[in-house]
Structure formats: structure tokens, C-alpha cells
Design a protein around this motif. Structure first.
Motif, PDB file in Angstrom:
ATOM      1  N   THR A 109     -27.606  46.162  -4.185  1.00  0.00           N
ATOM      2  CA  THR A 109     -27.292  47.712  -4.734  1.00  0.00           C
ATOM      3  C   THR A 109     -25.932  48.359  -3.846  1.00  0.00           C
ATOM      4  N   ASP A 110     -25.905  48.341  -2.761  1.00  0.00           N
ATOM      5  CA  ASP A 110     -24.760  48.795  -1.912  1.00  0.00           C
ATOM      6  C   ASP A 110     -23.742  48.089  -1.170  1.00  0.00           C
ATOM      7  N   LYS A 111     -23.952  46.632  -1.449  1.00  0.00           N
ATOM      8  CA  LYS A 111     -22.980  45.561  -0.812  1.00  0.00           C
ATOM      9  C   LYS A 111     -23.100  45.497   0.671  1.00  0.00           C
ATOM     10  N   LYS A 112     -23.886  46.144   1.440  1.00  0.00           N
ATOM     11  CA  LYS A 112     -23.972  45.984   2.910  1.00  0.00           C
ATOM     12  C   LYS A 112     -24.699  45.104   3.128  1.00  0.00           C
ATOM     13  N   PRO A 113     -24.220  44.554   4.478  1.00  0.00           N
ATOM     14  CA  PRO A 113     -24.904  43.484   5.124  1.00  0.00           C
ATOM     15  C   PRO A 113     -26.301  43.416   5.607  1.00  0.00           C
ATOM     16  N   ILE A 114     -27.283  42.386   5.304  1.00  0.00           N
ATOM     17  CA  ILE A 114     -28.517  42.585   5.578  1.00  0.00           C
ATOM     18  C   ILE A 114     -28.689  41.645   6.733  1.00  0.00           C
ATOM     19  N   GLU A 115     -29.088  42.253   7.840  1.00  0.00           N
ATOM     20  CA  GLU A 115     -29.398  41.635   9.318  1.00  0.00           C
ATOM     21  C   GLU A 115     -30.674  41.164   9.356  1.00  0.00           C
ATOM     22  N   ASN A 116     -30.908  39.945   9.967  1.00  0.00           N
ATOM     23  CA  ASN A 116     -32.252  39.369  10.313  1.00  0.00           C
ATOM     24  C   ASN A 116     -32.825  38.670   9.048  1.00  0.00           C
ATOM     25  N   ALA A 117     -32.013  38.410   8.215  1.00  0.00           N
ATOM     26  CA  ALA A 117     -32.327  37.505   6.693  1.00  0.00           C
ATOM     27  C   ALA A 117     -32.853  36.176   7.321  1.00  0.00           C
ATOM     28  N   ASN A 118     -33.889  35.670   6.609  1.00  0.00           N
ATOM     29  CA  ASN A 118     -34.388  34.512   7.008  1.00  0.00           C
ATOM     30  C   ASN A 118     -33.828  33.376   6.104  1.00  0.00           C
ATOM     31  N   ILE A 119     -33.052  32.452   6.801  1.00  0.00           N
ATOM     32  CA  ILE A 119     -32.335  31.254   6.121  1.00  0.00           C
ATOM     33  C   ILE A 119     -33.109  30.051   6.412  1.00  0.00           C
ATOM     34  N   SER A 120     -33.405  29.078   5.604  1.00  0.00           N
ATOM     35  CA  SER A 120     -34.458  28.145   5.827  1.00  0.00           C
ATOM     36  C   SER A 120     -33.861  27.088   4.883  1.00  0.00           C
ATOM     37  N   LEU A 121     -33.524  25.626   5.410  1.00  0.00           N
ATOM     38  CA  LEU A 121     -33.334  24.593   4.529  1.00  0.00           C
ATOM     39  C   LEU A 121     -34.520  23.677   4.695  1.00  0.00           C
ATOM     40  N   SER A 122     -35.181  23.695   5.567  1.00  0.00           N
ATOM     41  CA  SER A 122     -36.424  22.892   5.953  1.00  0.00           C
ATOM     42  C   SER A 122     -37.228  23.647   6.969  1.00  0.00           C
ATOM     43  N   ALA A 123     -38.441  22.817   7.096  1.00  0.00           N
ATOM     44  CA  ALA A 123     -39.422  23.404   8.105  1.00  0.00           C
ATOM     45  C   ALA A 123     -38.677  23.381   9.467  1.00  0.00           C
ATOM     46  N   LYS A 124     -37.896  22.615   9.795  1.00  0.00           N
ATOM     47  CA  LYS A 124     -37.069  22.386  10.871  1.00  0.00           C
ATOM     48  C   LYS A 124     -35.856  23.214  11.230  1.00  0.00           C
ATOM     49  N   ILE A 125     -34.921  23.426   9.960  1.00  0.00           N
ATOM     50  CA  ILE A 125     -33.789  23.956  10.125  1.00  0.00           C
ATOM     51  C   ILE A 125     -33.844  25.615   9.510  1.00  0.00           C
TER      52      ILE A 125
END
Length: 844
Positions: A110-126
Motif C-alpha cells: 500500500t505505501d511501499k514502506k519496508p516491513i521489518e521482522n517478516a518471516n522468510i522460509s525456504l525449508s524447516a531449517k532455513i
């Protein structure tokens, strides 16, 4: 042999390498300090992992080098890879892992501002999280499915592939819940009309669809479709918002206060409907930056929000013709011109005749003809025009300069003569009304979080009446002139994505002159008053889409130099999203006003435009003050819309001369207040190309004049019940609308005939506003059709009919003594009869 081009290349490369080598002569410092210095110097941000730069030390690059040259130097010295993204973010990698790095930025959609603490997952370990800049990175061996999530946002899945770090992902997450602004409707009453989170209505004339009786997006005619907004005499110069008088509304055109709002003495708005870019209407809860109003605020802006191509259009209807042109002088500047003029100099159309009969009934113009029955002759000339000019210039990347000019004028000349019993009698009447204005504004974007706006403005108004009569060779001159100028400063500060605040200062000076001059008998009076007002403003806004709370609160502190008085005016706007479809809204405000329009005599200015502006003197003419609060429920689902608002409003400091009394209070001068409470409801349904709505307004409005024998009685502007309905069909280029408006009759004062002696009649009234006129009912129709030719020329044809059934609606009634017959006359005034209008417009 080397070519000149190759020689120059090698020559430049030699000095570049020489320059890089020269850096080795300095002292080595920690690598982290070097990149911090570069961040401060070039306003960039480095992203890296601590392990990649740990224990690194080297000689800093020369400060005179460009950002790219410094990055090349660091890459050579550290064997690291530097990825420059838009001269804003720079990612640092180890070269041996370039093909195994996945990096990206996560922003709000909506406002193109950064989102802090977003969760990025590739697998259960990464699994990683984004930093304050929305950045993340991790090592990756194989292709896979990337999962991005954050509380309050819709999760997103992305398939990744091995890639070089230059290809950092740009990921947008959309809010999971509907934002508060989106709860509001984008089409209220008609396309191009919306309701905002701050409780205001916004009209976009260029997106305007159609309303019954309107073929153009006339700002002041359109706003009368909004529940709670009426005009008891069909005039745009007599708009009443929740029981207030017209002068209690603040009308702004590009920051200029307008004292004249109607052409043809009120039947047409002075604001060119083909010019405005946006119109904001506040019934309550207006910003603290709006002063000098105890009722509504109407702010009209013609400044374009985005760059548009050159355009030209011209149109004509049965009252006026107009032209509009916009020309881009460069990529950063444009000029915009509009002009409109009545066609009554050339032709008297049926529309003009209906307007003329409506305006001049029961005035000195018609009084003269009605009293003469022999050899009556009349020669009348009427015309109006308005013109605007805008020049906008962007200066660099941060500054913008805008100049706005407007001129408005109405002119009426009527010569009447008659011969009665061999006695010649004649009158020559001239009535002129005009408003000039100018505004110079400067806007600067200091950075992403701070914006300043400064504007200097002037508005001049004149109402002149000049009457010459052959009887006793008398000349009567009346003038009402205003000179209003001021200075505004506004600063906007964005603290976080949820919280911002504004602060500012305003200076306003207004001088009003009233002149009356009569010959035979000689009389001369000229009064001029000046007021200077300073105001400090502070306003904060909190908008949390997760908790669905919108809160805006501000305070305006006024200081009036002449009276040495301070006043504090808080304002509040609170909205809470109970659900995705239901919104609760609370609005409140305290406001004041130092000017008002009064009527000294009903026959002033020929009884046509009989109101004159005056300035408060803090004694017999006090400062008007208002307080208002309203509670609103807004529901929208499946193309249904329901809007219910309850309100309470009190305005103190009003005078009897400002209320237009034509009963026993006409010549009484006293001070009081009015108190109004009521409810406004709108229900609307959209079905494919069809839109229909029904509105209802209830007003209970009473005067309080403590020093009068009847201290409490109904307000002159009370319409206790008002019902409106419209059906609108829009498909492709064809639009059609039909609607009706019904209201209970306005209050009137009847005579006490039991106490009147028929042989020597004198007006004896009952209690003020003890009864009502008959109900007002009207059906209106309008339709437009657009088409475009192969060469790009666009045509628009429109037709409208007001009062299709030709109903005779009474809008006022009063009594007077006839000097000819020494008897009591009942005087009635009626609304427009059936009035057609046709328009055609050509746009390039």
C-alpha cells in the motif's frame, strides 16, 4: 597505431588505476568505519553479514571519488562483491558464494514502506527475518519455494532459482485486512463522489457521472444532494448546512476565500465545473487549518495531482459558453486557463427567462412594473463572466511553485419607465457584484518525512447598487466592499507509517467597508472596520490498519489583535473499523467566525442581493461560535451502502439581522443562538450499470433570543423532514438520471387577524414561525451522451429538465402594507417552474 578513441580510453584507465593506487599511501582503518562514512556521504545503506567483513582493515578511498568509484576500489581491495540497487541500498557478498545467495526486500503493497521482522522460509531449517530496511539474505544450494509472511499481511509464495546477487527480489505484501479508507465508498450518490476516512465528501469533477437535473459537475449544486445540505430558495448563494446560514460556510478556491459564490444572483455556481480537480466538503470535524467558519467547509482545488497531457475544450449551454485550455510549457511547468461568459447578451433562451422570473420576483424591479399599468416600458441588460489562470512550476526535485488567479463579475442594468395620469416616472438601476482573488503557493519536500507549504493570498469583493429615479430626482448608492489578505505556513511531518503531525501559523487581515449615499434628501454614511487574526495550529493523525483505528486531533489557537482575545478551537476525527464492512465514526469541533452577512432593509440592493458583509465589533455584533458533535455508522457490503449520522450543533453570537426575518423581528436588533439536532440517513444499492439511492434528513432547529418576548421558536432555515431519491443508469457513453426531492415547508409567521382593524389595518403577528409553508416537491431529469471521432475529438451532449411536472412550489411568504391601497398584502415567492437546459461540449 592506436585510434584516438582507444587512446582516450587507455589514458583515462591509466589515471583511474593511478588514483586507486594512490590510496595505499594512507593509514588503514576498520572496514566498517569506511562503509559508515560512505553511507553518510552518499545517503545509502549497506546490507551485509558480520562474518563477511569481520577483521577487515584497509586504507579508505579518496573522499572526492564518486560512489561507483569507491565501490570499485573496495571490491579490488577486499575481493568482495558490491551490488548497488538504485543508489539507495548496497549489498555486500563474498565472491565465492555469489551464485548461492538469495536476497530480497519486503515492502508493504500500500505505501511501499519496508516491513521489518517478516518471516522468510525456504525449508524447516532455513528461516530468516527482515531487518528494519525490509532486507533479507541466505545461502541456497538448490531451487525451491520461498514462503514470506508477516502478521497483518497476506502470505506470499515465490519459486526461487540460483541467481547472481544483482537480482535481489522485490516483494510486496498486501494487507490481510481491509484498510479503513477502503471501507469508505468510492461512489456515493454518483460516480466521482466518495466519502473519506475523515468524514468529508470528495467530488472529482473529471470522474463525475450524473445526478438528476445536473449535466455538469457544478460543485455547489452537487453538494446539495448530500444529506444535511439544502438551499431553501434553490440558490447556490443560500446554502444551509445543518441549519446554518450561507455566510457561515467557508468557501475556498485554491486557498482563496470566496465571498461571492453564485452567478445570476445565486442560480449558477461561480466555480467553473470543467476546471476543478477535487472538491472537499466537511459538515463537521474539519481540519484545524480551516478557520473563519461556524458551519461547513467547501475547499476547491484545481491543482493537478499528476502530470497530464495538453488539452482543450469548449462548451455552451442555454445560459453560458466557456473554454478551457491546459498547455505544458516544459516537463516541469504548465499553464491552465479557463473562461466562461453568459450568452444573454445575444439571446434570451427559455432557461434564461425562467431564471430571470425566479430571481426578480418581489423585488423593486417587478414592484415598479406591477404598480404601473399604462405605457410601461423596460430595457434590461444582464451578463456575467468568470476567468481563471494557473501557472505551476516544479523547481528541481523538491520544490513546486503555483500561482492562481480568479476573477468573477455579474452586472445588471434595468431601465424602466411609465406614464400615469400624464406624469412620467422612470428608474435606472445598476447592480454589480464581483470577486477577485490571487494565491501564490510554494511547496518543498525537504525529505521523505517532512514537507512545508507556504502561501500568500488576497481576495477582493464588491457589491454596488446604484438607483436613479425621476421622482424627486433622487439617487441612491450602496456599496459593500471587502479586502481580505493573509499568509499561511504549514509543515507536515511523518514520524512513522502510522503517525504523522502537522503544525503551522496563519495570519489573516480583513477590511470591510459599507457605504450609503442618498441625494434629496442628502445622506452619507461610510463605515470601515478591520480585523487582524493570528492563529497557531497543531494537528496529529494516527492511522493503524491492523487495529482498524483512525484518529486525527488538532487545535487552533486564534488571537484577535483588536479585541486582544484568545480562543482555543479543538477538532477531532475518530474512526474504528468494527468489521471489514462496518465502520464507526465520531466527529467533533469548536469553531468561530468574525464576519457575517446581515440585512438592514429588505429592499437594499433592489431586494435582489440584499445581504451585506460586516465585521464583528465584540458588542452589538459578537464573534460567532459553534460547537458540534456527530456519531456515524457506515456499512458497505455486496454493493449495498448504508450511512446513518446523528448530530448536535449549537451556534451562538448570531444577530436577528443575519437571519432574514420578515415578521415582527425584521427591525429588532438582538443577539441569540440556534440549536439544532437531527439525523441523516443514506441507503444506496448498485446493480451492474444501475445505481439507486434514498436519503432522509430530520432537523429539529430552534432559535434562542433571551431578550425577545418569545425567547424560543423554530429557526427560519428549519426543514424538519427532507426525502430525496434518485435512479441513475450509466453504460458506456450513455448516462441518464431521474430523481425527486420532497421536504416539509419552511417556517412562516401568520397574522393574528382577530386583532386587526380592517378600517385601519396594522400588521399584528402571531408567535414567530408558528406555522409552515406547504410541502416542497420536485422531479428532475438529466441525460448525457459522449462519443469520440476517429481523429480523437470527443463530443458530449447533455439535456436536463428541472421540475418536470411544473409544480408551483412556494419557498417564502410574508406580509406587508400597501401604500397604494392602505391594505395588507400577502407576498409569495415561488421556486423555478419547468426549466430545460441543453449543453454540448467539444474536447481535444
Amino acid at each position: 597505431m592506436l585510434s584516438p578513441k582507444s587512446f582516450h580510453f587507455l589514458f583515462g584507465l591509466f589515471f583511474f588505476v593511478l588514483n586507486l593506487s594512490a590510496q595505499d599511501k594512507g593509514k588503514a582503518v576498520p572496514f566498517k568505519k569506511i562503509i559508515i562514512d560512505i553511507e553518510q556521504k552518499h545517503h545509502v545503506n549497506f546490507n551485509y553479514t558480520e562474518e563477511n567483513i569481520a577483521d577487515l582493515q584497509l586504507v579508505p578511498p579518496k573522499k572526492s571519488l564518486s560512489l561507483e568509484q569507491k565501490l570499485q576500489y573496495l571490491a579490488i581491495k577486499t575481493h568482495l562483491s558490491f551490488e548497488n540497487i538504485g543508489n539507495q541500498f548496497i549489498n555486500i557478498y563474498k565472491k565465492e558464494h555469489e551464485t548461492h545467495i538469495i536476497c530480497g526486500y519486503v515492502f508493504s503493497g500500500t505505501d511501499k514502506k519496508p516491513i521489518e521482522n517478516a518471516n522468510i522460509s525456504l525449508s524447516a531449517k532455513i528461516q530468516v527475518t527482515t531487518d528494519s530496511k525490509g532486507y533479507f539474505e541466505f545461502k541456497k544450494e538448490n531451487d525451491g519455494l520461498l514462503f514470506i509472511s508477516h502478521v497483518g499481511f497476506t502470505a506470499k509464495r515465490i519459486i526461487t532459482v540460483n541467481s547472481k546477487p544483482e537480482n535481489c527480489l522485490q516483494i510486496l505484501l498486501e494487507p490481510e485486512i481491509t484498510q479503513l479508507e477502503e471501507i469508505k465508498a468510492n461512489a456515493v450518490l454518483a460516480s466521482g463522489i466518495s466519502k473519506n476516512s475523515d468524514g468529508s465528501f470528495e467530488i472529482k469533477p473529471k470522474k463525475f457521472g450524473i445526478l438528476p437535473g445536473l449535466i455538469e459537475p457544478d460543485a455547489l449544486q452537487t453538494m446539495q444532494q448530500i444529506p444535511g445540505v439544502n438551499s431553501l430558495d434553490e440558490s447556490v448563494s443560500s446554502i444551509n448546512v445543518r441549519g446554518g446560514t450561507h455566510d457561515q460556510n467557508l468557501f475556498l478556491w485554491n486557498g482563496i476565500r470566496m465571498f461571492q459564490t453564485g452567478h445570476f444572483f445565486g442560480l449558477i455556481s461561480v466555480f467553473n465545473p470543467n476546471l476543478a480537480n477535487s472538491i472537499s466538503i466537511y459538515k463537521n470535524g474539519s481540519s484545524a487549518f480551516y478557520g473563519e467558519s461556524v458551519s461547513s467547509v467547501v475547499a476547491i482545488s484545481s491543482t493537478l495531482e499528476t502530470a497530464e497531457k495538453n488539452s482543450f475544450s469548449a462548451g455552451i449551454n442555454m445560459i453560458n459558453a466557456d473554454v478551457y485550455a491546459k498547455y505544458n510549457l516544459s516537463k516541469k511547468s504548465y499553464i491552465e486557463i479557463s473562461a466562461r461568459k453568459s450568452i444573454t447578451d445575444f439571446v434570451e433562451t427559455p432557461t434564461y427567462k425562467e431564471y430571470f422570473d425566479k430571481i426578480f420576483q418581489n423585488t423593486t424591479i417587478t414592484d415598479f412594473s406591477q404598480n404601473q399599468n399604462i405605457d410601461y416600458q423596460s430595457d434590461k441588460k444582464f451578463g456575467f463572466y468568470d476567468a481563471t489562470l494557473k501557472y505551476a512550476q516544479k523547481i528541481g526535485l523538491k520544490d513546486e511553485l503555483v500561482l492562481d488567479l480568479i476573477t468573477i463579475k455579474d452586472n445588471l442594468e434595468v431601465f424602466q419607465s411609465a406614464k400615469v395620469y400624464d406624469i412620467n416616472r422612470s428608474e435606472n438601476n445598476v447592480l454589480r457584484q464581483q470577486n477577485y482573488g490571487g494565491n501564490l503557493s510554494w511547496k518543498r519536500n525537504w525529505n521523505r518525512s517532512n514537507i512545508s507549504k507556504i502561501n500568500v493570498y488576497n481576495s477582493s469583493y464588491e457589491l454596488l447598487g446604484n438607483q436613479k429615479t425621476s421622482i424627486e430626482n433622487q439617487i441612491v448608492i450602496q456599496e459593500n466592499t471587502i479586502n481580505n489578505n493573509g499568509f499561511n505556513l504549514e509543515n507536515n511531518h511523518t514520524v512513522t507509517s502510522k503517525f504523522s503531525f502537522n503544525d503551522g501559523y496563519q495570519f489573516n487581515e480583513i477590511g470591510i467597508t459599507n457605504l450609503e449615499q442618498v441625494t434629496n434628501p442628502a445622506f452619507y454614511r461610510k463605515v470601515k472596520d478591520v480585523l487582524r487574526v493570528h492563529a497557531l495550529i497543531l494537528e496529529g493523525k494516527y492511522n493503524d490498519t491492523l487495529s482498524k483505528i483512525y484518529f486525527k486531533s488538532g487545535t487552533r489557537i486564534n488571537y484577535i489583535e483588536k479585541f486582544k482575545k484568545y480562543s482555543v478551537e479543538p477538532r477531532i476525527q475518530f474512526g474504528y473499523g468494527i468489521s471489514k464492512n462496518l465502520n464507526l465514526e465520531l466527529l467533533g469541533e469548536l469553531k468561530s467566525q468574525n464576519t457575517q452577512q446581515i440585512i438592514d432593509l429588505q429592499k437594499d440592493y433592489f431586494g435582489i442581493e440584499k445581504r451585506r458583509w460586516i465585521v464583528a465589533n465584540n458588542t452589538t455584533i459578537p464573534i460567532q461560535r459553534s460547537k458540534q458533535i456527530s456519531l456515524n455508522l457506515f456499512y458497505k457490503k455486496n454493493d449495498w451502502l448504508l450511512d446513518i449520522e446523528n448530530f448536535y450543533k449549537k451556534v451562538s453570537g448570531i444577530t436577528t439581522s443575519s437571519q432574514g426575518f420578515q415578521n415582527q423581528l425584521e427591525f429588532v436588533r438582538t443577539i441569540g443562538n440556534y440549536e439544532v439536532w437531527g439525523a441523516e440517513m443514506l441507503i444506496q444499492k448498485k446493480m451492474n450499470h444501475y445505481l439507486t439511492w434514498l436519503s432522509y434528513t430530520y432537523n429539529h432547529n430552534n432559535y434562542h433570543f433571551a431578550n425577545f418576548e418569545y425567547p424560543i421558536f423554530p429557526n427560519n432555515f428549519q426543514l424538519m423532514h427532507t426525502i430525496s431519491w434518485a435512479g441513475i443508469y450509466e453504460k458506456n457513453n450513455f448516462k441518464i438520471a431521474i430523481g425527486t426531492k420532497w421536504s416539509s415547508g419552511r417556517p412562516k409567521t401568520s397574522l393574528n387577524f382577530s386583532q386587526i382593524d380592517s378600517s385601519n389595518p396594522v400588521l399584528v403577528y402571531n408567535k414567530p414561525n408558528n406555522t409552515n409553508l406547504n410541502v416542497f416537491s420536485q422531479i428532475n431529469f438529466s441525460s448525457t451522451y459522449n462519443w469520440k471521432t476517429a481523429n480523437g475529438v470527443q463530443y458530449k451532449f447533455g439535456i436536463s429538465i428541472l421540475n418536470i411536472l411544473n409544480r408551483k412550489n412556494e419557498i417564502s411568504e410574508y406580509y406587508r402594507m400597501s401604500s397604494l391601497t392602505n391594505s395588507i398584502e400577502e407576498v409569495e415567492t415561488f421556486a423555478l417552474q419547468r426549466t430545460p437546459n441543453v449543453s454540448i461540449r467539444v474536447s481535444l
